[in-house]
Design a protein around this motif. Structure first.
Motif, mmCIF file in Angstrom:
data_model
loop_
_atom_site.group_PDB
_atom_site.id
_atom_site.type_symbol
_atom_site.label_atom_id
_atom_site.label_comp_id
_atom_site.label_asym_id
_atom_site.label_seq_id
_atom_site.Cartn_x
_atom_site.Cartn_y
_atom_site.Cartn_z
ATOM 1 N N GLY A 26 60.074 100.608 40.332
ATOM 2 C CA GLY A 26 60.545 100.761 41.700
ATOM 3 C C GLY A 26 59.968 102.015 42.297
ATOM 4 N N HIS A 27 59.963 102.073 43.633
ATOM 5 C CA HIS A 27 59.455 103.240 44.355
ATOM 6 C C HIS A 27 58.013 103.560 43.961
ATOM 7 C CE1 HIS A 27 63.541 103.855 45.715
ATOM 8 N NE2 HIS A 27 63.941 103.813 44.465
ATOM 9 N N GLY A 28 57.232 102.514 43.638
ATOM 10 C CA GLY A 28 55.827 102.705 43.306
ATOM 11 C C GLY A 28 55.574 103.322 41.944
ATOM 12 N N ARG A 29 56.557 103.225 41.056
ATOM 13 C CA ARG A 29 56.377 103.829 39.734
ATOM 14 C C ARG A 29 57.042 102.975 38.662
ATOM 15 N NH1 ARG A 29 60.851 108.617 40.309
ATOM 16 N NH2 ARG A 29 62.589 107.205 40.090
ATOM 17 N N ARG A 30 56.625 103.238 37.453
ATOM 18 C CA ARG A 30 57.230 102.612 36.280
ATOM 19 C C ARG A 30 57.745 103.738 35.386
ATOM 20 N NH1 ARG A 30 54.083 99.548 31.521
ATOM 21 N NH2 ARG A 30 55.887 99.236 30.216
ATOM 22 N N ALA A 31 59.040 103.709 35.073
ATOM 23 C CA ALA A 31 59.640 104.764 34.252
ATOM 24 C C ALA A 31 60.167 104.160 32.955
ATOM 25 C CB ALA A 31 60.769 105.454 35.001
ATOM 26 N N THR A 32 59.720 104.717 31.846
ATOM 27 C CA THR A 32 60.185 104.295 30.527
ATOM 28 C C THR A 32 60.918 105.467 29.902
ATOM 29 O OG1 THR A 32 58.317 102.789 30.288
ATOM 30 C CG2 THR A 32 59.483 103.400 28.273
ATOM 31 N N ARG A 33 62.149 105.203 29.482
ATOM 32 C CA ARG A 33 62.960 106.236 28.832
ATOM 33 C C ARG A 33 63.230 105.820 27.400
ATOM 34 N NH1 ARG A 33 64.582 105.556 33.853
ATOM 35 N NH2 ARG A 33 64.530 107.331 35.243
ATOM 36 N N THR A 34 62.931 106.719 26.481
ATOM 37 C CA THR A 34 63.139 106.471 25.060
ATOM 38 C C THR A 34 64.061 107.554 24.526
ATOM 39 O OG1 THR A 34 60.934 105.522 24.895
ATOM 40 C CG2 THR A 34 61.994 106.169 22.833
ATOM 41 N N ILE A 35 65.115 107.133 23.826
ATOM 42 C CA ILE A 35 66.054 108.102 23.277
ATOM 43 C C ILE A 35 66.228 107.859 21.782
ATOM 44 C CG2 ILE A 35 68.109 106.728 23.843
ATOM 45 C CD1 ILE A 35 69.486 109.496 24.466
ATOM 46 N N LYS A 36 66.281 108.956 21.042
ATOM 47 C CA LYS A 36 66.532 108.932 19.602
ATOM 48 C C LYS A 36 67.684 109.899 19.354
ATOM 49 C CE LYS A 36 61.713 108.021 18.418
ATOM 50 N NZ LYS A 36 60.601 108.418 17.536
#
Length: 184
Positions: free
Chosen positions: A46-56
């Motif tokens: 969205g908003h012209g971007r791709r955000a990937t969040r990874t949590i450990k």
């Protein structure tokens, strides 16, 4: 500002974000065996971007000096916009145990915090260039922060999402800021 002890005494949990400006703690958390820990990943566009969040997430090591620390987490945020990729890694320290806050819950809490950061602090840092402000004496810095927050609140109340665009719009006509103030 409340410390970890006061937050716990009030019956709440804390989640503290550790970034590069806390160098020693950041290095110590970075040195934990994250490569061996399973990850939870979410991606949104969205908003012209791709955000990937990874949590450990790991149980908090004994050397963590925050009262009641139960877990630590590594949170990696990778954003791709117009083919350019940026990666931000932060660490979290929380008093919430695994039953109270799973990795998904911690990721949601951090994402919510980032949303707040983007809606207020980022606007103050970037749009108002607050970090380069030359006002440093007495109560003036707090007063200026309050004025900036008030301006942001008035513009958001008037329906503006893009504060920089709103400031440019209102700067073009001397009556517009007065009108926005009177309507809030």
């Amino acid at each position: 500002m409340y410390g970890a002890s006061q937050i716990l005494a009030a019956g709440a949990h804390y989640v503290l974000t550790v970034k590069g400006n806390s160098r020693l703690l950041f290095r110590m958390l970075k040195a934990l065996p994250w490569a061996q820990i399973p990850a939870t990943t979410t991606t949104e566009t969205g908003h012209g971007r791709r955000a990937t969040r990874t949590i450990k997430v790991l149980d908090a090591p004994a050397w963590i000096e925050f009262t009641g620390a139960a877990q630590v987490a590594q949170l990696r945020r990778t954003v791709t916009r117009k083919g350019k990729k940026t990666v931000e890694v932060v660490y979290l320290v929380t008093s919430a145990d695994a039953r109270t806050a799973s990795s998904e819950t911690l990721a949601t809490w951090a994402h919510t915090h980032w949303s707040i950061e983007n809606r207020l602090h980022w606007v103050r840092d970037v749009t108002f260039d607050e970090d380069r402000c030359q006002i440093h004496t007495g109560h003036a810095p707090q007063n200026m922060a309050a004025l900036r927050n008030t301006a942001i609140a008035i513009l958001r109340h008037a329906g503006w999402d893009n504060i920089a665009q709103a400031l440019r719009h209102h700067a073009r006509d001397i009556d517009r800021p007065i009108h926005a103030l009177l309507q809030s």
